[in-house]
Every structure is written in C-alpha cells, then in structure tokens.
Design an enzyme around this catalytic site. Structure first.
Site, PDB file in Angstrom:
ATOM      1  N   HIS A 115       0.838  -1.209   0.000  1.00 52.55           N
ATOM      2  CA  HIS A 115       0.000   0.000   0.000  1.00 52.55           C
ATOM      3  C   HIS A 115       0.867   1.251   0.000  1.00 52.55           C
ATOM      4  O   HIS A 115       0.632   2.189  -0.772  1.00 52.55           O
ATOM      5  CB  HIS A 115      -0.904  -0.046   1.235  1.00 52.55           C
ATOM      6  CG  HIS A 115      -1.732   1.177   1.445  1.00 52.55           C
ATOM      7  ND1 HIS A 115      -3.093   1.211   1.216  1.00 52.55           N
ATOM      8  CD2 HIS A 115      -1.409   2.420   1.893  1.00 52.55           C
ATOM      9  CE1 HIS A 115      -3.556   2.410   1.497  1.00 52.55           C
ATOM     10  NE2 HIS A 115      -2.558   3.166   1.924  1.00 52.55           N
ATOM     11  N   GLU A 116       1.897   1.253   0.843  1.00 50.89           N
ATOM     12  CA  GLU A 116       2.787   2.417   0.925  1.00 50.89           C
ATOM     13  C   GLU A 116       3.599   2.595  -0.352  1.00 50.89           C
ATOM     14  O   GLU A 116       3.799   3.719  -0.822  1.00 50.89           O
ATOM     15  CB  GLU A 116       3.715   2.271   2.124  1.00 50.89           C
ATOM     16  CG  GLU A 116       3.017   2.297   3.469  1.00 50.89           C
ATOM     17  CD  GLU A 116       2.227   3.572   3.684  1.00 50.89           C
ATOM     18  OE1 GLU A 116       2.673   4.648   3.243  1.00 50.89           O
ATOM     19  OE2 GLU A 116       1.150   3.491   4.295  1.00 50.89           O
ATOM     20  N   HIS A 148       1.560   4.400  -2.837  1.00 52.11           N
ATOM     21  CA  HIS A 148       1.518   5.855  -2.679  1.00 52.11           C
ATOM     22  C   HIS A 148       2.720   6.521  -3.349  1.00 52.11           C
ATOM     23  O   HIS A 148       2.603   7.628  -3.883  1.00 52.11           O
ATOM     24  CB  HIS A 148       1.484   6.228  -1.194  1.00 52.11           C
ATOM     25  CG  HIS A 148       0.126   6.134  -0.573  1.00 52.11           C
ATOM     26  ND1 HIS A 148      -1.010   6.649  -1.157  1.00 52.11           N
ATOM     27  CD2 HIS A 148      -0.284   5.579   0.607  1.00 52.11           C
ATOM     28  CE1 HIS A 148      -2.061   6.426  -0.385  1.00 52.11           C
ATOM     29  NE2 HIS A 148      -1.643   5.780   0.695  1.00 52.11           N
ATOM     30  N   GLU A 161      -6.389   6.573  -1.593  1.00 49.22           N
ATOM     31  CA  GLU A 161      -6.366   5.427  -0.682  1.00 49.22           C
ATOM     32  C   GLU A 161      -6.804   4.155  -1.395  1.00 49.22           C
ATOM     33  O   GLU A 161      -6.221   3.079  -1.216  1.00 49.22           O
ATOM     34  CB  GLU A 161      -7.245   5.694   0.537  1.00 49.22           C
ATOM     35  CG  GLU A 161      -6.707   6.764   1.461  1.00 49.22           C
ATOM     36  CD  GLU A 161      -5.408   6.369   2.138  1.00 49.22           C
ATOM     37  OE1 GLU A 161      -4.965   5.221   1.999  1.00 49.22           O
ATOM     38  OE2 GLU A 161      -4.825   7.230   2.815  1.00 49.22           O
TER      39      GLU A 161
END
Length: 292
Positions: free
Chosen positions: A176-177, A180, A235
């Site tokens: 997930h990071e 980003h 997100e």
C-alpha cells in the site's frame, strides 16, 4: 511511547506534481489500471488536523487560522512566496523529502537491526527495486501502529504495527505504501506541504536553495506533511496496488482484509490506515476484490 513528530492518525500513509515514472505492474488488470493513474493534484493543505505532541509548539503560527490549521494571515500576505512555490520541481520535492525523512528517522529511532529490523529485512528482501523504484525500509521503535511513505522511496513502519500484523498483513501494508510512492500520491502531498510552507514562510525554492527547508521550519513542515490526509481515490488506488503486489508474489491476499479489520476493531485510532473511507469499509471493498 508516542511518536515525537508523527501524528497518531496518519492517513495511509505520506501527502501538484507527480514523480511517478509511469511504469505499470503486470500482475492483474487492477494493478495495471492503478499503476497508470497519476494524482489529480487536489490534495488539500487544509486537511491538516490532530494532535502533534511535542512538535506542535514549533509551528509558531500567527494570526487567524482555519479549522484545518492553514494560517490565513500569512496566506494572504505572502503572494510572492506562493508564486515561487507554484514552480516547485520534482527535484525540489525529492530534496525536501530527503530532509524530512532524516528528521523523522532521528526523532523516531529508525532502525534496521534487532528482531524488528531483521523481520522487516526478510519481508522486503525482494522489494528494494520494486516497480522501477528505489526503496528503503526501516522500523520506528514506536508502539502506535503506523506506516508511512515519502516520495524518495523511504518506507517506514512502526514496531507497534509489526506487533499486531502477520507477515502477509505487513506485506500488504508495505505494498500500500509503495503504491503511494509509485502512483505519485506522496509526491503530491509533499508538494502541497511545500506550497503551504512557502505561503507561510517562503522556505521553498528561494535564494537558489533547491528544495531547502530552513532548520527552524523543518519540524512544522514535517508535521504538516505527515498530518495531511490522502483523498479517498488515492487510498483506494494504494489499496489495490498493495493487493496486486501480494498477488504478484503469491502471498495471502486475505491479509489485505484482515489487517483492515484489525484497525476497524481498534476504532481506527492510532492507525496509518485510518482515513476516509474508514477501515471497515475498506476491508469490505478489499474482500469484494478477492471475489473477482
């Protein structure tokens, strides 16, 4: 023990230019779709909120402020600085990211050693060059479950997160990071924070100091940066990117659901994954993705 300079609610993670190189993953159709997207540049500097602990006093705001923390007096009196901020380059963003991560690492006892560091190294052994990025991973010895990413590829997780998450749950959070970073979200957030800082003090791209943040401004700048929220779209894109990554390496995809459910049970407080939509809603969305 709390973060010295990291707020307890960090919306998934670090937040109008993208530095993504546009490289796509080839794991699944959802990964291809999300990897080709760029930030829409509409991250709001007024999304700053929450308690900052010992760093709050370093901001030194003057004049009236909005509920989100934007300094109205300085915002209206520093048009020239705002114009300079509008010309921020990718080089400015990267240089500022490096300053900020050094500050955060020192404040939060970043480590790659001990049982936490050893476990993180094992989990990220194949990821240092993931998707064309140059990534680095460290642990913050902090009890609150959290994780964050900077546009220079620095990914940080807390010992508190590692304590409650399985290996595959951590892999999804890390994915997930990385999302980003790859999708330009963290770069857009960095630029938004730089622009807000330049409006307040004129610290970005001045006097030929590319990306330089004055030492006296670094604490307040970093606070604004890590306390800003991503958009719902960002997100969701990062959630999908993390799922594509665990699929790529054949890890347990259900971990994307179970970690979000854990945060939902905690009431989303103290979680980097707490944002809008709430973790419970995101868990349901991830579960629906598994059924496709």
């Amino acid at each position: 023990m709390k973060f010295k300079y990291l707020p307890l609610i960090l919306s998934a993670l670090l937040a109008c230019a993208c530095v993504s190189n546009g490289t796509k993953t080839d794991d699944s159709s959802s990964a291809k779709k999300s990897s080709s997207k760029k930030s829409d540049g509409k991250e709001s500097a007024s999304a700053l909120g929450g308690a900052l602990g010992s760093v709050g006093s370093a901001i030194g705001q003057t004049g009236a402020t909005t509920s989100g923390g934007t300094d109205i007096g300085l915002a209206t009196a520093a048009g020239g600085d705002a114009l300079k901020a509008a010309s921020l380059t990718d080089k400015d963003v990267q240089a500022s990211a490096q300053q900020s991560i050094k500050y955060m690492d020192k404040a939060n006892k970043a480590t790659t050693s001990g049982k936490y560091g050893s476990r993180l190294r094992s989990l990220t052994a194949k990821l240092s060059r993931e998707d064309g990025l140059k990534l680095s991973f460290k642990v913050y010895m902090v009890r609150e479950p959290n994780a964050l990413a900077f546009p220079d590829g620095s990914i940080r997780v807390t010992s508190g997160l590692m304590d409650i998450a399985s290996n595959d749950e951590l892999r999804w959070v890390i994915g997930h990071e990385i999302g980003h970073v790859k999708l330009g979200h963290s770069a857009a957030k960095m630029k938004t924070a730089l622009m807000a800082s330049a409006v307040r003090k004129g610290v970005a791209s001045t006097s030929g100091a590319t990306g330089a943040i004055a030492a006296s401004e670094l604490g307040g700048f970093t606070e604004a940066l890590v306390n800003a929220q991503y958009s719902q779209g960002a997100e969701r894109e990062a959630d999908d990117y993390g799922l594509a990554l665990v699929k790529k390496y054949k890890f347990d995809t259900k971990a994307s659901v179970t970690i979000l459910e854990k945060f939902a049970k905690m009431g989303d407080s103290g979680s980097i994954l707490s944002s809008h939509p709430a973790s419970g809603e995101r868990a349901l969305r991830m579960r629906s993705q598994l059924d496709k």
